[in-house]
Motif scaffolding. Sequence first.
Motif, PDB file in Angstrom:
ATOM      1  N   ARG A 242       2.632   9.290   0.605  1.00 41.35           N
ATOM      2  CA  ARG A 242       1.644   8.229   0.414  1.00 41.35           C
ATOM      3  C   ARG A 242       0.325   8.791  -0.102  1.00 41.35           C
TER       4      ARG A 242
ATOM      5  N   ARG B   4       8.831   3.182  -2.706  1.00 37.97           N
ATOM      6  CA  ARG B   4       9.390   4.535  -2.790  1.00 37.97           C
ATOM      7  C   ARG B   4      10.904   4.501  -2.629  1.00 37.97           C
ATOM      8  N   THR B   5      11.382   3.708  -1.683  1.00 34.03           N
ATOM      9  CA  THR B   5      12.824   3.639  -1.425  1.00 34.03           C
ATOM     10  C   THR B   5      13.570   3.000  -2.585  1.00 34.03           C
TER      11      THR B   5
ATOM     12  N   ASP C 289       6.349   2.127   1.335  1.00 31.77           N
ATOM     13  CA  ASP C 289       7.672   2.614   1.750  1.00 31.77           C
ATOM     14  C   ASP C 289       8.779   1.905   0.978  1.00 31.77           C
TER      15      ASP C 289
ATOM     16  N   ILE D 147      14.251   0.431   6.622  1.00 33.24           N
ATOM     17  CA  ILE D 147      12.829   0.752   6.602  1.00 33.24           C
ATOM     18  C   ILE D 147      12.206   0.035   7.794  1.00 33.24           C
TER      19      ILE D 147
ATOM     20  N   HIS E 293      -1.141   6.647  11.648  1.00 31.72           N
ATOM     21  CA  HIS E 293      -1.478   6.734  10.232  1.00 31.72           C
ATOM     22  C   HIS E 293      -2.974   6.634   9.918  1.00 31.72           C
TER      23      HIS E 293
ATOM     24  N   PRO F 272       5.704   0.589   9.792  1.00 31.62           N
ATOM     25  CA  PRO F 272       4.874   1.782  10.039  1.00 31.62           C
ATOM     26  C   PRO F 272       4.000   1.588  11.277  1.00 31.62           C
TER      27      PRO F 272
END
Length: 260
Positions: free
Chosen positions: A259, A237-238, A234, A121, A129, A124
């Motif tokens: 997201r 979610r992972t 992130d 990961i 974004h 970001p």
Amino acid sequence: MQHLVSYIKRMFFAGWIPVVKSDKTKGDEMPHKIAIFDNSWSGEYYLDFLKSEYGIYNIDRLINWKSPPYHQQTALQIKKSAITNIGKYVKKYDTIIIVNQEISLYAIDDLKKFFPNQIFITAPILLDHVKTIKQQKITVLTSRKVINSPKYKNIYLSRRGLAKYTFIDCNDWIEKDHIKNLTDADINQKIPLNSAPDLILIESSNLIPITDRLSEHFNWRSQVVDNKLLLAIDIMRTANIRYDYSKKLPSVFRKVRGRE
């Protein structure tokens, strides 16, 4: 690229980089062992945020003090250093979180190529974004190496004209021993108080410690944003961590798949 390939081969034969073979099959439940990698104290701020905001405690911190700061290295050096220093942790963790922007921009493709079964990961990129309007003034604080990255330039080109951007090289701040001790004069030299932007993006993990300091300095007239929240989402979610994070996603962020 030939220099990098020959370097990697030497590292493999010397036993520095493990050969990774996946023993997981599709559909297996993946137990998650997670680590954060960086080469400064900034990893601590990410860990503290994950613990205090989301109660995530089972994350190890990996820090590399031996290599020169990544913002001082060439693109090839960043790739070599990342493969060497992150490669030794491959297979020891299900997911390795890279919070350093230089590695995320310059070396992630090579890391994924040489360690195809490892989950990475990366940090970001805020520029990609945040919501923008054409009249909005946005100041981006980062390193010269990030600004000059081909990937970062492409993101800017895709967003150009959507706001009024100013990119500020903060290498001198990053190299301070105690960045939290920035003076008002230090800040005003880069962003004059009488020309505070609408939005300040902290686009460097090394600058994470001064997010609140900048908000206070500009008396909250400028919205100061870093990437800790997006990175937390992130990670959750992972790792399949259930949490209603949608309520905590500030309006400054545009909707990104996963997201919403």
